[in-house]
Each structure stands twice: as C-alpha cells, then as structure tokens.
Write a protein that holds these residues in place. Structure first.
Motif, short mmCIF file in Angstrom:
data_model
loop_
_atom_site.label_atom_id
_atom_site.label_comp_id
_atom_site.label_asym_id
_atom_site.label_seq_id
_atom_site.Cartn_x
_atom_site.Cartn_y
_atom_site.Cartn_z
N ILE A 85 0.85 -1.19 0.00
CA ILE A 85 0.00 0.00 0.00
C ILE A 85 0.89 1.24 0.00
O ILE A 85 1.75 1.41 0.86
CB ILE A 85 -0.95 0.01 1.21
N ILE A 88 -3.65 5.41 1.11
CA ILE A 88 -5.04 5.06 1.44
C ILE A 88 -5.91 6.21 0.96
O ILE A 88 -5.80 7.33 1.46
CB ILE A 88 -5.22 4.83 2.96
N TRP A 100 -11.86 -0.47 2.12
CA TRP A 100 -10.70 0.40 1.96
C TRP A 100 -10.42 0.57 0.47
O TRP A 100 -10.32 -0.42 -0.26
CB TRP A 100 -9.48 -0.20 2.65
N VAL A 102 -7.48 1.83 -1.86
CA VAL A 102 -6.05 2.10 -1.72
C VAL A 102 -5.34 2.12 -3.06
O VAL A 102 -5.82 1.56 -4.04
CB VAL A 102 -5.38 1.06 -0.80
N GLU A 103 -4.17 2.76 -3.06
CA GLU A 103 -3.24 2.68 -4.19
C GLU A 103 -2.09 1.78 -3.73
O GLU A 103 -1.53 2.00 -2.65
CB GLU A 103 -2.69 4.06 -4.53
N THR A 104 -1.79 0.77 -4.54
CA THR A 104 -0.70 -0.14 -4.21
C THR A 104 0.38 -0.03 -5.28
O THR A 104 0.20 0.66 -6.29
CB THR A 104 -1.18 -1.61 -4.13
N GLU A 108 -4.54 0.54 -8.29
CA GLU A 108 -5.60 0.85 -7.33
C GLU A 108 -6.47 -0.38 -7.10
O GLU A 108 -6.70 -1.17 -8.02
CB GLU A 108 -6.45 2.00 -7.85
N PHE A 137 -1.84 -7.20 2.53
CA PHE A 137 -1.34 -5.95 2.00
C PHE A 137 -0.29 -5.43 2.97
O PHE A 137 -0.52 -5.39 4.18
CB PHE A 137 -2.47 -4.92 1.87
N ILE A 139 2.24 -2.48 4.42
CA ILE A 139 2.63 -1.08 4.55
C ILE A 139 4.03 -1.13 5.14
O ILE A 139 4.21 -1.45 6.30
CB ILE A 139 1.67 -0.27 5.45
N SER A 149 -3.33 9.51 4.44
CA SER A 149 -3.28 8.06 4.68
C SER A 149 -2.98 7.74 6.14
O SER A 149 -3.60 6.86 6.74
CB SER A 149 -2.22 7.41 3.79
#
Length: 157
Positions: A85, A88, A100, A102-104, A108, A137, A139, A149
């Motif tokens: 991630i 967020i 949620w 999110v951009e990973t 997206e 996921f 972080i 985020s």
C-alpha cells in the motif's frame, strides 16, 4: 544446502519443481518458502515438499549459481502475492467491517477489512493488513505515508 554434491533441483515439463536428494529419491511439487519474507526476503529459504516437510535449506539466495537462483526466485514470485500500500484513498467507515480504497505498487484496488485485529504490526513502522479474502497488504513504513493516509490508518490502530 542445496548446492552440495548429491542434491539436484530442476523443473519438470509441467513447470513443477523436482528435488532429488542424496538418496536419489525425487520429490515433485517442491515449494520454496521464505522464512522472513518481509524483513529478510533473500535469506533463509526452505524447500518444502507437498506435505510441508523441509527437504533443504538455503542460507542466502545470492550464494546460489545464477540459473538455480533464477529458478527459485521465479517460483517464489509466482507463489507470493503481497501488494504494498502506497496511499489510502478512503474508507467506507471507521468501524469494521469497512471497505478500503487504496493505491498499491500494483495499481488501485479496494478490499474489505473485517476487523482491527486484521492489521498486524510486524516491526515499528511495518504493518500487514489482511483483507476478507486472505490477501495480505503490506505497509512497509506507515510513517512514510502521506498525511491523509496516516490519519485514516491511525483511526484503526
């Protein structure tokens, strides 16, 4: 170690790994498994059979010959799916379950967080979030996220 004489790791015509030990017994369907996939991804890799028994241990991927290292890395990549991630965007609610957005590092997506207990602290800045389908996921550094985020994430921690 995998590179000792008498050991052989190859790939059959179906793309499955085959491990042959010193005793000459071939084990098909071998899976490489990282001992520490997030904190030390290139050290401590076990070659495990279909029943979960460890057949060989690799201290460092970098110690292996190029062809063998590439074969193991390809199998690790195909087995592991862990998007990271980067941002967020929004959450549907600050109570769970929530959706949620999110951009990973892979684009997206949206996922459902069932409960706060699905957010695990691995190290001080690193978090692992499991969605309702069991996808993890990552972080890597929650303090490096943008302000928006971090603000959303803090509501769940």
């Amino acid at each position: 170690m995998i590179d000792q004489p008498g050991y052989l790791l190859s790939q059959n015509a179906f793309g499955r790994l085959v491990f042959t030990g010193k005793d000459g017994e071939a084990h098909e369907g071998i899976v490489p498994v990282r001992a520490f996939p997030i904190t030390a991804p290139d050290t401590g890799i076990a070659l495990v059979d279909q029943h979960g028994h460890e057949l060989a241990w690799i201290d460092r991927l970098s110690d292996l010959p190029d062809a063998l290292r590439t074969l193991i890395e390809r199998n690790l990549i195909s087995r592991e799916f862990g998007p990271e991630i980067k941002r967020i965007q929004k959450v549907s609610s600050f109570v769970t379950p929530s959706i949620w957005h999110v951009e990973t590092d892979r684009g997206e997506t949206a996922f459902i967080l069932k409960g706060e207990e699905d957010i695990r602290r691995l190290t001080a800045p690193t978090l692992l979030i499991a969605d309702s389908h069991g996808i993890n996921f990552l972080i890597r550094d929650r303090f490096a996220l943008d302000h928006h985020s971090r603000k959303i994430l803090d509501r769940f921690l």
